[in-house]
Design a protein around this motif. Structure first.
Motif, mmCIF file in Angstrom:
data_model
loop_
_atom_site.group_PDB
_atom_site.id
_atom_site.type_symbol
_atom_site.label_atom_id
_atom_site.label_comp_id
_atom_site.label_asym_id
_atom_site.label_seq_id
_atom_site.Cartn_x
_atom_site.Cartn_y
_atom_site.Cartn_z
ATOM 1 N N UNK A 1 0.846 -1.205 0.000
ATOM 2 C CA UNK A 1 0.000 0.000 0.000
ATOM 3 C C UNK A 1 0.883 1.258 0.000
ATOM 4 N N UNK A 2 0.661 2.099 -0.983
ATOM 5 C CA UNK A 2 1.496 3.288 -1.171
ATOM 6 C C UNK A 2 2.984 2.917 -1.089
ATOM 7 N N UNK A 3 3.434 1.989 -1.917
ATOM 8 C CA UNK A 3 4.815 1.497 -1.793
ATOM 9 C C UNK A 3 5.875 2.578 -1.990
ATOM 10 N N UNK A 4 5.563 3.580 -2.839
ATOM 11 C CA UNK A 4 6.578 4.628 -3.049
ATOM 12 C C UNK A 4 6.723 5.503 -1.798
ATOM 13 N N UNK A 5 5.598 5.718 -1.133
ATOM 14 C CA UNK A 5 5.643 6.468 0.128
ATOM 15 C C UNK A 5 6.421 5.664 1.170
ATOM 16 N N UNK A 6 6.182 4.355 1.178
ATOM 17 C CA UNK A 6 6.887 3.488 2.120
ATOM 18 C C UNK A 6 8.390 3.530 1.848
ATOM 19 N N UNK A 7 8.737 3.520 0.570
ATOM 20 C CA UNK A 7 10.152 3.616 0.205
ATOM 21 C C UNK A 7 10.729 4.955 0.686
ATOM 22 N N UNK A 8 9.964 6.034 0.508
ATOM 23 C CA UNK A 8 10.468 7.376 0.820
ATOM 24 C C UNK A 8 10.718 7.572 2.315
ATOM 25 N N UNK B 1 14.329 6.402 5.335
ATOM 26 C CA UNK B 1 15.589 7.135 5.148
ATOM 27 C C UNK B 1 15.362 8.573 4.723
ATOM 28 N N UNK B 2 14.142 8.887 4.274
ATOM 29 C CA UNK B 2 13.864 10.242 3.766
ATOM 30 C C UNK B 2 13.514 11.243 4.848
ATOM 31 N N UNK B 3 13.570 10.833 6.104
ATOM 32 C CA UNK B 3 13.294 11.757 7.200
ATOM 33 C C UNK B 3 11.829 12.125 7.290
ATOM 34 N N UNK B 4 11.580 13.287 7.900
ATOM 35 C CA UNK B 4 10.197 13.687 8.176
ATOM 36 C C UNK B 4 9.554 14.504 7.079
ATOM 37 N N UNK B 5 9.941 14.281 5.858
ATOM 38 C CA UNK B 5 9.484 15.160 4.781
ATOM 39 C C UNK B 5 8.208 14.704 4.086
ATOM 40 N N UNK B 6 7.592 13.624 4.529
ATOM 41 C CA UNK B 6 6.473 13.059 3.756
ATOM 42 C C UNK B 6 5.183 12.980 4.557
ATOM 43 N N UNK B 7 5.218 13.475 5.776
ATOM 44 C CA UNK B 7 4.032 13.445 6.629
ATOM 45 C C UNK B 7 4.457 13.247 8.067
ATOM 46 N N UNK B 8 3.480 13.332 8.963
ATOM 47 C CA UNK B 8 3.777 13.085 10.378
ATOM 48 C C UNK B 8 3.482 11.613 10.647
ATOM 49 N N UNK B 9 4.514 10.843 10.909
ATOM 50 C CA UNK B 9 4.347 9.411 11.135
ATOM 51 C C UNK B 9 3.864 9.198 12.569
ATOM 52 N N UNK B 10 2.745 8.492 12.686
ATOM 53 C CA UNK B 10 2.163 8.296 14.018
ATOM 54 C C UNK B 10 2.511 6.938 14.618
ATOM 55 N N UNK B 11 2.615 5.906 13.745
ATOM 56 C CA UNK B 11 2.970 4.563 14.249
ATOM 57 C C UNK B 11 3.887 3.871 13.254
ATOM 58 N N UNK B 12 4.725 3.007 13.810
ATOM 59 C CA UNK B 12 5.637 2.219 12.978
ATOM 60 C C UNK B 12 5.507 0.749 13.376
ATOM 61 N N UNK B 13 5.536 -0.119 12.363
ATOM 62 C CA UNK B 13 5.483 -1.563 12.657
ATOM 63 C C UNK B 13 6.845 -2.186 12.339
#
Ligand SMILES: Cc1cc2nc3c(=O)[nH]c(=O)nc-3n(C[C@H](O)[C@H](O)[C@H](O)COP(=O)(O)OP(=O)(O)OC[C@H]3O[C@@H](n4cnc5c(N)ncnc54)[C@H](O)[C@@H]3O)c2cc1C
Length: 288
Positions: A183-190, A193-205
Protein backbone atom coordinates in the motif's frame (compact mmCIF):
# COMPACT_ATOMS: atom_id res chain seq x y z
CA UNK A 1 -7.34 18.06 28.31
CA UNK A 2 -9.15 20.86 26.55
CA UNK A 3 -12.19 20.94 24.31
CA UNK A 4 -11.39 24.15 22.45
CA UNK A 5 -7.97 25.72 22.66
CA UNK A 6 -7.24 29.31 21.70
CA UNK A 7 -3.87 29.42 20.03
CA UNK A 8 -1.35 31.97 21.23
CA UNK A 9 0.46 35.00 19.84
CA UNK A 10 0.34 35.94 16.19
CA UNK A 11 -3.19 34.54 16.12
CA UNK A 12 -2.38 31.00 15.15
CA UNK A 13 -6.06 30.12 15.12
CA UNK A 14 -7.95 27.54 17.14
CA UNK A 15 -7.62 23.83 17.72
CA UNK A 16 -11.14 22.57 18.38
CA UNK A 17 -11.61 19.40 20.41
CA UNK A 18 -7.93 18.89 21.06
CA UNK A 19 -7.29 15.95 23.42
CA UNK A 20 -3.70 16.93 24.12
CA UNK A 21 -2.42 20.24 25.44
CA UNK A 22 -0.99 23.51 24.16
CA UNK A 23 1.97 25.15 25.87
CA UNK A 24 2.45 28.86 25.22
CA UNK A 25 5.41 31.20 25.92
CA UNK A 26 3.66 32.61 29.00
CA UNK A 27 3.16 29.14 30.53
CA UNK A 28 5.42 27.96 33.35
CA UNK A 29 6.07 24.72 31.47
CA UNK A 30 7.19 26.55 28.30
CA UNK A 31 10.98 26.57 28.78
CA UNK A 32 11.07 22.94 29.72
CA UNK A 33 8.75 21.96 26.89
CA UNK A 34 10.70 23.82 24.21
CA UNK A 35 14.08 22.39 25.26
CA UNK A 36 15.65 19.86 22.92
CA UNK A 37 18.52 17.47 23.52
CA UNK A 38 21.32 19.75 22.31
CA UNK A 39 21.77 22.72 24.63
CA UNK A 40 23.04 25.05 21.91
CA UNK A 41 19.63 25.07 20.19
CA UNK A 42 17.50 27.81 21.74
CA UNK A 43 14.43 28.33 19.56
CA UNK A 44 11.16 29.89 20.76
CA UNK A 45 8.10 28.38 19.14
CA UNK A 46 4.81 30.29 19.24
CA UNK A 47 3.19 27.13 20.59
CA UNK A 48 4.03 23.55 21.48
CA UNK A 49 1.16 21.16 20.96
CA UNK A 50 1.50 17.87 22.82
CA UNK A 51 -0.77 15.67 20.79
CA UNK A 52 -2.63 12.70 22.29
CA UNK A 53 -3.87 10.83 19.22
CA UNK A 54 -4.07 10.75 15.44
CA UNK A 55 -7.00 13.19 15.36
CA UNK A 56 -4.89 15.72 17.28
CA UNK A 57 -2.10 15.31 14.73
CA UNK A 58 -4.58 15.97 11.92
CA UNK A 59 -5.84 19.10 13.70
CA UNK A 60 -2.36 20.53 14.13
CA UNK A 61 -1.35 19.75 10.55
CA UNK A 62 -4.53 21.42 9.26
CA UNK A 63 -4.02 24.48 11.46
CA UNK A 64 -0.38 24.88 10.34
CA UNK A 65 -1.26 24.31 6.68
CA UNK A 66 -4.27 26.66 6.62
CA UNK A 67 -2.48 29.38 8.59
CA UNK A 68 0.79 28.93 6.70
CA UNK A 69 2.73 28.41 9.92
CA UNK A 70 6.06 26.65 10.11
CA UNK A 71 5.54 23.20 11.61
CA UNK A 72 8.28 21.31 13.46
CA UNK A 73 7.67 17.66 14.27
CA UNK A 74 9.25 16.38 17.43
CA UNK A 75 9.58 12.81 18.70
CA UNK A 76 12.67 12.44 20.90
CA UNK A 77 14.05 15.96 20.27
CA UNK A 78 17.54 14.67 19.38
CA UNK A 79 17.89 16.34 15.98
CA UNK A 80 21.44 17.64 15.78
CA UNK A 81 20.26 20.38 13.40
CA UNK A 82 17.40 21.37 15.72
CA UNK A 83 14.66 20.33 13.28
CA UNK A 84 12.45 19.22 16.14
CA UNK A 85 11.72 22.84 17.05
CA UNK A 86 11.11 26.22 15.40
CA UNK A 87 11.34 29.95 15.95
CA UNK A 88 7.85 31.44 15.89
CA UNK A 89 6.14 28.38 14.43
CA UNK A 90 4.32 25.41 15.94
CA UNK A 91 5.94 22.32 17.45
CA UNK A 92 3.91 19.16 17.03
CA UNK A 93 5.21 17.18 19.98
CA UNK A 94 4.60 13.42 19.86
CA UNK A 95 6.07 12.53 23.26
CA UNK A 96 2.70 11.61 24.74
CA UNK A 97 2.06 9.14 21.92
CA UNK A 98 4.44 6.43 23.07
CA UNK A 99 2.42 3.21 23.14
CA UNK A 100 4.39 0.03 22.39
CA UNK A 101 2.45 -3.11 21.42
CA UNK A 102 4.47 -6.30 21.13
CA UNK A 103 3.17 -9.40 19.34
CA UNK A 104 5.64 -11.98 20.63
CA UNK A 105 4.11 -14.78 18.54
CA UNK A 106 4.33 -12.93 15.24
CA UNK A 107 7.58 -11.24 16.33
CA UNK A 108 6.31 -7.78 15.43
CA UNK A 109 5.73 -4.51 17.28
CA UNK A 110 3.51 -1.50 16.59
CA UNK A 111 5.14 1.54 18.14
CA UNK A 112 3.86 5.10 18.42
CA UNK A 113 6.59 7.43 17.25
CA UNK A 114 6.87 9.42 20.49
CA UNK A 115 8.40 6.37 22.19
CA UNK A 116 12.13 6.32 22.78
CA UNK A 117 14.48 3.61 21.56
CA UNK A 118 14.92 2.53 25.18
CA UNK A 119 11.18 2.12 25.78
CA UNK A 120 10.85 -0.16 22.76
CA UNK A 121 14.02 -2.07 23.57
CA UNK A 122 12.85 -2.75 27.12
CA UNK A 123 9.38 -3.88 26.02
CA UNK A 124 10.77 -6.22 23.36
CA UNK A 125 13.48 -7.57 25.68
CA UNK A 126 10.81 -8.97 27.98
CA UNK A 127 10.17 -11.49 25.20
CA UNK A 128 13.83 -12.04 24.28
CA UNK A 129 13.25 -9.94 21.15
CA UNK A 130 14.94 -6.88 19.76
CA UNK A 131 14.90 -4.28 17.00
CA UNK A 132 18.18 -2.51 16.28
CA UNK A 133 18.24 1.22 16.96
CA UNK A 134 21.28 3.38 17.75
CA UNK A 135 23.67 3.77 20.63
CA UNK A 136 21.46 6.08 22.69
CA UNK A 137 18.26 5.05 24.45
CA UNK A 138 16.74 8.53 24.65
CA UNK A 139 16.62 9.03 20.87
CA UNK A 140 13.05 9.09 19.51
CA UNK A 141 11.85 6.12 17.50
CA UNK A 142 10.29 8.55 15.00
CA UNK A 143 13.46 10.42 14.12
CA UNK A 144 15.93 7.55 14.15
CA UNK A 145 13.73 5.29 12.04
CA UNK A 146 12.87 7.88 9.41
CA UNK A 147 16.57 8.73 9.13
CA UNK A 148 17.63 5.10 8.59
CA UNK A 149 18.95 4.13 12.01
CA UNK A 150 22.35 2.58 12.51
CA UNK A 151 23.51 0.90 15.70
CA UNK A 152 25.23 -2.02 17.36
CA UNK A 153 23.04 -4.63 15.65
CA UNK A 154 23.55 -3.31 12.13
CA UNK A 155 25.78 -6.20 11.04
CA UNK A 156 23.34 -8.80 12.31
CA UNK A 157 19.97 -7.26 11.44
CA UNK A 158 20.73 -4.27 9.20
CA UNK A 159 19.56 -0.69 9.67
CA UNK A 160 16.47 0.11 11.69
CA UNK A 161 14.54 0.59 8.43
CA UNK A 162 15.46 -2.94 7.37
CA UNK A 163 13.15 -4.09 10.18
CA UNK A 164 10.35 -1.67 9.25
CA UNK A 165 7.24 -3.49 7.98
CA UNK A 166 4.64 -0.71 7.84
CA UNK A 167 3.82 2.81 8.97
CA UNK A 168 0.86 5.06 9.57
CA UNK A 169 1.16 8.77 8.86
CA UNK A 170 -0.79 11.99 8.46
CA UNK A 171 -0.02 13.67 5.17
CA UNK A 172 -0.06 17.44 4.57
CA UNK A 173 -3.61 17.21 3.16
CA UNK A 174 -4.77 15.66 6.45
CA UNK A 175 -5.26 12.05 5.39
CA UNK A 176 -4.22 9.26 7.74
CA UNK A 177 -2.59 6.58 5.58
CA UNK A 178 -1.32 3.08 6.18
CA UNK A 179 1.71 2.36 4.05
CA UNK A 180 3.76 -0.80 3.53
CA UNK A 181 5.34 -2.73 0.66
CA UNK A 182 1.91 -3.13 -1.03
CA UNK A 183 0.00 0.00 0.00
CA UNK A 184 1.50 3.29 -1.17
CA UNK A 185 4.81 1.50 -1.79
CA UNK A 186 6.58 4.63 -3.05
CA UNK A 187 5.64 6.47 0.13
CA UNK A 188 6.89 3.49 2.12
CA UNK A 189 10.15 3.62 0.20
CA UNK A 190 10.47 7.38 0.82
CA UNK A 191 10.01 7.31 4.58
CA UNK A 192 12.71 4.66 4.93
CA UNK A 193 15.59 7.13 5.15
CA UNK A 194 13.86 10.24 3.77
CA UNK A 195 13.29 11.76 7.20
CA UNK A 196 10.20 13.69 8.18
CA UNK A 197 9.48 15.16 4.78
CA UNK A 198 6.47 13.06 3.76
CA UNK A 199 4.03 13.45 6.63
CA UNK A 200 3.78 13.09 10.38
CA UNK A 201 4.35 9.41 11.14
CA UNK A 202 2.16 8.30 14.02
CA UNK A 203 2.97 4.56 14.25
CA UNK A 204 5.64 2.22 12.98
CA UNK A 205 5.48 -1.56 12.66
CA UNK A 206 8.75 -3.41 13.19
CA UNK A 207 9.87 -6.98 12.70
CA UNK A 208 11.44 -8.19 15.95
CA UNK A 209 14.43 -10.49 16.06
CA UNK A 210 15.54 -13.04 18.58
CA UNK A 211 18.61 -12.04 20.53
CA UNK A 212 19.49 -14.73 22.99
CA UNK A 213 22.75 -13.25 24.13
CA UNK A 214 24.91 -10.22 23.64
CA UNK A 215 28.18 -8.94 24.95
CA UNK A 216 28.69 -5.24 25.53
CA UNK A 217 31.22 -2.91 27.06
CA UNK A 218 34.49 -1.27 26.26
CA UNK A 219 37.49 -3.34 25.20
CA UNK A 220 40.90 -1.89 26.09
CA UNK A 221 43.89 -3.85 24.87
CA UNK A 222 47.04 -3.82 26.98
CA UNK A 223 49.82 -1.69 25.52
CA UNK A 224 53.57 -1.96 26.22
CA UNK A 225 54.56 0.41 28.98
CA UNK A 226 56.48 2.72 26.67
CA UNK A 227 53.38 3.24 24.51
CA UNK A 228 51.39 4.84 27.32
CA UNK A 229 51.14 8.46 26.35
CA UNK A 230 52.04 9.78 29.77
CA UNK A 231 55.28 7.80 29.50
CA UNK A 232 56.17 8.68 25.93
CA UNK A 233 59.35 10.45 27.04
CA UNK A 234 60.60 7.14 28.40
CA UNK A 235 59.91 5.34 25.15
CA UNK A 236 62.72 4.26 22.87
CA UNK A 237 63.46 7.11 20.47
CA UNK A 238 62.27 5.20 17.43
CA UNK A 239 58.74 4.85 18.89
CA UNK A 240 58.11 8.60 18.61
CA UNK A 241 56.46 9.11 15.25
CA UNK A 242 58.20 12.42 14.64
CA UNK A 243 61.50 10.57 15.02
CA UNK A 244 60.75 7.67 12.74
CA UNK A 245 63.78 8.43 10.56
CA UNK A 246 65.99 7.62 13.51
CA UNK A 247 64.40 4.24 14.02
CA UNK A 248 66.24 1.07 13.07
CA UNK A 249 65.70 0.49 9.37
CA UNK A 250 63.62 -2.63 9.85
CA UNK A 251 61.03 -0.70 11.88
CA UNK A 252 59.92 1.33 8.86
CA UNK A 253 57.01 -0.49 7.37
CA UNK A 254 57.97 0.43 3.81
CA UNK A 255 61.30 -1.26 4.43
CA UNK A 256 60.00 -4.44 5.94
CA UNK A 257 61.63 -6.54 3.26
CA UNK A 258 64.99 -5.35 4.47
CA UNK A 259 64.29 -6.32 8.05
CA UNK A 260 65.88 -9.41 9.57
CA UNK A 261 63.65 -12.38 8.85
CA UNK A 262 62.84 -12.80 12.52
CA UNK A 263 61.13 -9.38 12.54
CA UNK A 264 58.51 -10.36 9.95
CA UNK A 265 55.55 -11.36 12.01
CA UNK A 266 54.47 -14.09 9.63
CA UNK A 267 57.94 -15.58 9.88
CA UNK A 268 58.55 -15.09 13.55
CA UNK A 269 58.32 -18.79 14.20
CA UNK A 270 61.29 -19.19 11.92
CA UNK A 271 63.55 -17.04 14.09
CA UNK A 272 67.22 -17.94 13.53
CA UNK A 273 67.93 -20.50 16.24
CA UNK A 274 64.70 -22.41 15.75
CA UNK A 275 64.32 -22.17 11.99
CA UNK A 276 65.66 -25.47 10.62
CA UNK A 277 64.70 -27.50 13.61
CA UNK A 278 61.01 -26.67 13.48
CA UNK A 279 60.40 -27.07 9.78
CA UNK A 280 58.74 -30.40 9.05
CA UNK A 281 60.57 -32.67 6.60
CA UNK A 282 63.94 -31.03 7.21
CA UNK A 283 66.74 -32.61 9.08
CA UNK A 284 67.90 -30.81 12.16
CA UNK A 285 71.52 -29.59 11.82
CA UNK A 286 73.98 -32.03 13.34
CA UNK A 287 75.71 -30.74 16.43
CA UNK A 288 79.33 -29.87 16.05
C1 LIG B 1 23.11 11.38 21.67
C2 LIG B 1 22.70 10.96 20.27
C3 LIG B 1 23.05 9.70 19.83
C4 LIG B 1 22.68 9.28 18.55
N1 LIG B 1 23.03 8.02 18.14
C5 LIG B 1 22.62 7.58 16.94
C6 LIG B 1 22.91 6.25 16.51
O1 LIG B 1 23.58 5.50 17.21
N2 LIG B 1 22.47 5.84 15.31
C7 LIG B 1 21.72 6.68 14.50
O2 LIG B 1 21.32 6.25 13.42
N3 LIG B 1 21.45 7.96 14.86
C8 LIG B 1 21.87 8.42 16.05
N4 LIG B 1 21.61 9.71 16.42
C9 LIG B 1 20.91 10.61 15.48
C10 LIG B 1 19.41 10.52 15.69
O3 LIG B 1 18.95 9.25 15.28
C11 LIG B 1 18.72 11.58 14.82
O4 LIG B 1 19.12 12.86 15.24
C12 LIG B 1 17.22 11.44 14.90
O5 LIG B 1 16.62 12.24 13.90
C13 LIG B 1 16.69 11.85 16.25
O6 LIG B 1 15.36 11.51 16.34
P1 LIG B 1 14.43 12.18 17.44
O7 LIG B 1 13.05 11.73 17.20
O8 LIG B 1 15.01 11.95 18.79
O9 LIG B 1 14.64 13.73 17.11
P2 LIG B 1 13.62 14.91 16.75
O10 LIG B 1 14.44 16.14 16.91
O11 LIG B 1 12.36 14.81 17.51
O12 LIG B 1 13.31 14.65 15.24
C14 LIG B 1 14.35 14.64 14.30
C15 LIG B 1 13.82 14.83 12.89
O13 LIG B 1 12.91 13.80 12.53
C16 LIG B 1 11.64 14.33 12.21
N5 LIG B 1 10.65 13.50 12.88
C17 LIG B 1 10.75 12.98 14.11
N6 LIG B 1 9.67 12.24 14.38
C18 LIG B 1 8.88 12.31 13.31
C19 LIG B 1 7.61 11.76 12.99
N7 LIG B 1 6.96 10.99 13.87
N8 LIG B 1 7.07 12.02 11.79
C20 LIG B 1 7.72 12.80 10.91
N9 LIG B 1 8.92 13.34 11.15
C21 LIG B 1 9.49 13.10 12.34
C22 LIG B 1 11.63 15.74 12.76
O14 LIG B 1 10.87 16.60 12.02
C23 LIG B 1 13.09 16.12 12.70
O15 LIG B 1 13.41 16.60 11.42
C24 LIG B 1 21.96 10.17 17.69
C25 LIG B 1 21.64 11.46 18.12
C26 LIG B 1 22.00 11.85 19.40
C27 LIG B 1 21.65 13.23 19.87
Amino acid sequence: MQSTTEMPARSLGTLPALRGSVIRPEDAAYDRARAVFYGGIDKRPAAIVRVADVADVQRVVAMARDGDHELAVRSGGHSIAGHGTTNGGVVLDLRDMAKVEIDAVACTAWVETGATALQVTKAAAEHGLVVGFGDSGSVGVGGITLGGGIGFLVRKHGLTIDSLLAAELVTADGRHLHTDAERYPELFWAIRGGGGNFGVVTRLKFRLHELKQFTGGVLVLPAPRHCHSERRREAPRHCHSERRREAPRHCHSERRREAPRCCHSERRREAPEARNRTRPGREAPLPG
